[in-house]
Design a protein around this motif. Structure first.
Motif, PDB file in Angstrom:
ATOM      1  N   LEU A   1       0.831  -1.211   0.000  1.00 26.37           N
ATOM      2  CA  LEU A   1       0.000   0.000   0.000  1.00 26.37           C
ATOM      3  C   LEU A   1       0.861   1.253   0.000  1.00 26.37           C
ATOM      4  N   ARG A   2       1.937   1.233   0.766  1.00 28.42           N
ATOM      5  CA  ARG A   2       2.835   2.392   0.776  1.00 28.42           C
ATOM      6  C   ARG A   2       3.465   2.596  -0.593  1.00 28.42           C
ATOM      7  N   GLY A   3       3.821   1.515  -1.268  1.00 26.21           N
ATOM      8  CA  GLY A   3       4.383   1.622  -2.613  1.00 26.21           C
ATOM      9  C   GLY A   3       3.388   2.194  -3.601  1.00 26.21           C
ATOM     10  N   ILE A   4       2.153   1.734  -3.520  1.00 27.19           N
ATOM     11  CA  ILE A   4       1.109   2.247  -4.420  1.00 27.19           C
ATOM     12  C   ILE A   4       0.904   3.738  -4.187  1.00 27.19           C
ATOM     13  N   VAL A   5       0.814   4.132  -2.913  1.00 27.03           N
ATOM     14  CA  VAL A   5       0.609   5.552  -2.593  1.00 27.03           C
ATOM     15  C   VAL A   5       1.789   6.381  -3.095  1.00 27.03           C
ATOM     16  N   ALA A   6       3.001   5.874  -2.930  1.00 30.53           N
ATOM     17  CA  ALA A   6       4.182   6.618  -3.385  1.00 30.53           C
ATOM     18  C   ALA A   6       4.164   6.824  -4.897  1.00 30.53           C
ATOM     19  N   ASP A   7       3.642   5.854  -5.637  1.00 34.46           N
ATOM     20  CA  ASP A   7       3.606   5.929  -7.101  1.00 34.46           C
ATOM     21  C   ASP A   7       2.315   6.528  -7.655  1.00 34.46           C
ATOM     22  N   ALA A   8       1.375   6.865  -6.789  1.00 38.07           N
ATOM     23  CA  ALA A   8       0.031   7.232  -7.232  1.00 38.07           C
ATOM     24  C   ALA A   8      -0.022   8.584  -7.936  1.00 38.07           C
ATOM     25  N   ASP A   9      -0.790   8.604  -9.030  1.00 42.64           N
ATOM     26  CA  ASP A   9      -1.160   9.866  -9.667  1.00 42.64           C
ATOM     27  C   ASP A   9      -2.536  10.255  -9.123  1.00 42.64           C
TER      28      ASP A   9
ATOM     29  N   ALA B   1      -8.965   6.391  -6.702  1.00 41.48           N
ATOM     30  CA  ALA B   1      -9.337   4.971  -6.608  1.00 41.48           C
ATOM     31  C   ALA B   1      -9.029   4.425  -5.219  1.00 41.48           C
ATOM     32  N   LEU B   2      -7.910   4.831  -4.642  1.00 34.67           N
ATOM     33  CA  LEU B   2      -7.570   4.389  -3.289  1.00 34.67           C
ATOM     34  C   LEU B   2      -8.595   4.880  -2.279  1.00 34.67           C
ATOM     35  N   LEU B   3      -9.017   6.124  -2.447  1.00 30.82           N
ATOM     36  CA  LEU B   3     -10.007   6.668  -1.527  1.00 30.82           C
ATOM     37  C   LEU B   3     -11.344   5.935  -1.649  1.00 30.82           C
ATOM     38  N   GLU B   4     -11.682   5.495  -2.848  1.00 30.80           N
ATOM     39  CA  GLU B   4     -12.925   4.741  -3.032  1.00 30.80           C
ATOM     40  C   GLU B   4     -12.924   3.463  -2.208  1.00 30.80           C
ATOM     41  N   LEU B   5     -11.749   2.862  -2.043  1.00 30.98           N
ATOM     42  CA  LEU B   5     -11.666   1.625  -1.270  1.00 30.98           C
ATOM     43  C   LEU B   5     -12.025   1.833   0.193  1.00 30.98           C
ATOM     44  N   THR B   6     -11.745   3.029   0.723  1.00 33.07           N
ATOM     45  CA  THR B   6     -12.097   3.281   2.117  1.00 33.07           C
ATOM     46  C   THR B   6     -13.416   4.034   2.259  1.00 33.07           C
ATOM     47  N   ASP B   7     -13.889   4.659   1.190  1.00 39.06           N
ATOM     48  CA  ASP B   7     -15.148   5.394   1.271  1.00 39.06           C
ATOM     49  C   ASP B   7     -16.333   4.495   1.618  1.00 39.06           C
ATOM     50  N   ALA B   8     -16.279   3.246   1.183  1.00 43.45           N
ATOM     51  CA  ALA B   8     -17.370   2.325   1.514  1.00 43.45           C
ATOM     52  C   ALA B   8     -17.480   2.152   3.018  1.00 43.45           C
ATOM     53  N   LEU B   9     -16.341   2.111   3.700  1.00 39.36           N
ATOM     54  CA  LEU B   9     -16.381   1.990   5.160  1.00 39.36           C
ATOM     55  C   LEU B   9     -16.942   3.255   5.796  1.00 39.36           C
ATOM     56  N   VAL B  10     -16.550   4.401   5.291  1.00 40.20           N
ATOM     57  CA  VAL B  10     -17.074   5.659   5.825  1.00 40.20           C
ATOM     58  C   VAL B  10     -18.584   5.708   5.636  1.00 40.20           C
ATOM     59  N   ASP B  11     -19.061   5.283   4.472  1.00 40.56           N
ATOM     60  CA  ASP B  11     -20.502   5.250   4.229  1.00 40.56           C
ATOM     61  C   ASP B  11     -21.214   4.346   5.219  1.00 40.56           C
ATOM     62  N   GLU B  12     -20.615   3.192   5.494  1.00 41.52           N
ATOM     63  CA  GLU B  12     -21.243   2.259   6.439  1.00 41.52           C
ATOM     64  C   GLU B  12     -21.277   2.851   7.840  1.00 41.52           C
ATOM     65  N   ILE B  13     -20.200   3.544   8.221  1.00 46.32           N
ATOM     66  CA  ILE B  13     -20.194   4.183   9.539  1.00 46.32           C
ATOM     67  C   ILE B  13     -21.315   5.203   9.610  1.00 46.32           C
ATOM     68  N   SER B  14     -21.424   6.010   8.577  1.00 48.89           N
ATOM     69  CA  SER B  14     -22.430   7.067   8.573  1.00 48.89           C
ATOM     70  C   SER B  14     -23.845   6.518   8.590  1.00 48.89           C
ATOM     71  N   ARG B  15     -24.099   5.574   7.703  1.00 51.95           N
ATOM     72  CA  ARG B  15     -25.481   5.105   7.551  1.00 51.95           C
ATOM     73  C   ARG B  15     -25.866   4.108   8.616  1.00 51.95           C
TER      74      ARG B  15
END
Length: 195
Positions: A102-110, A116-130
């Motif tokens: 994950l650190r490597g992906i973030v270091a290379d991320a455009d 796309a990385l944020l989308e992977l954690t947004d589902a959890l945020v949505d579940e917390i909220s709802r």
């Protein structure tokens, strides 16, 4: 490759993403190369470059392909247990990739990859909220004031910070995040006087 057995579409994509995961397992993120993936998937590098513009895009796609993007939230009967359960689920999802990957992906991320990385954690945020916060409100654990998205995302943000910048959060750290930051903040915000 014999034109009769040439793979296309979903079959080729599946083969390539499996090869990426195998390369990742055998060599780690730093050792994943287009040459290695092409060789393992029995395809050519131009095929890879047409679909994925960087190693980070290729690896994230391979990892995302393994994961369910929506996680059903735990229902432990209390807000504390639900938040801890969500962070445990998040940890188990990211264990598939490993912190170094994950650190490597973030270091290379455009910018596209960061989204796309944020989308992977947004589902959890949505579940917390709802789900999690709604159940807590129904049980009387939270006050009547709606909790803004920034506050509901705090558990995930703190977890992500630890995962990417320090160490993978252990059980003790997850409980500290929930007990020292999230619960006091959520209780205070949900009970503040309305302006």
């Amino acid at each position: 490759m014999d034109p009769v057995t040439r793979r296309r579409g979903d079959a080729l994509r599946s083969e390539i993403l499996g090869a990426v995961r195998d390369e990742l397992r055998d060599h780690g993120y730093a050792g994943v190369t287009y040459d290695g993936v092409a060789r393992r998937a029995q395809t050519s590098k131009p095929v890879l470059y047409r679909r994925w513009r960087s190693r980070a895009h290729l690896v994230l796609d391979a990892l995302s392909d393994q994961l369910d993007l929506v996680i059903p939230p735990p229902d432990t009967g209390g807000l504390r247990g639900d938040l801890i359960g969500l962070l445990h689920l998040m940890r188990s999802r990211f264990e598939v990739a490993g912190a170094q990957t994950l650190r490597g992906i973030v270091a290379d991320a455009d910018s596209d990859l960061r989204s796309a990385l944020l989308e992977l954690t947004d589902a959890l945020v949505d579940e917390i909220s709802r789900s999690v916060l709604q159940r807590a409100r129904e049980r009387g654990e939270l006050g009547p004031v709606p909790i803004p998205p920034l506050v509901s995302s705090v558990p995930v943000i703190l977890f992500r910070h630890d995962l990417l910048l320090t160490e993978e959060p252990n059980d003790e750290r997850i409980e500290e995040i929930v007990d020292s930051v999230c619960l006091p903040l959520m209780h205070a915000v949900s009970r503040r006087p309305l302006a």
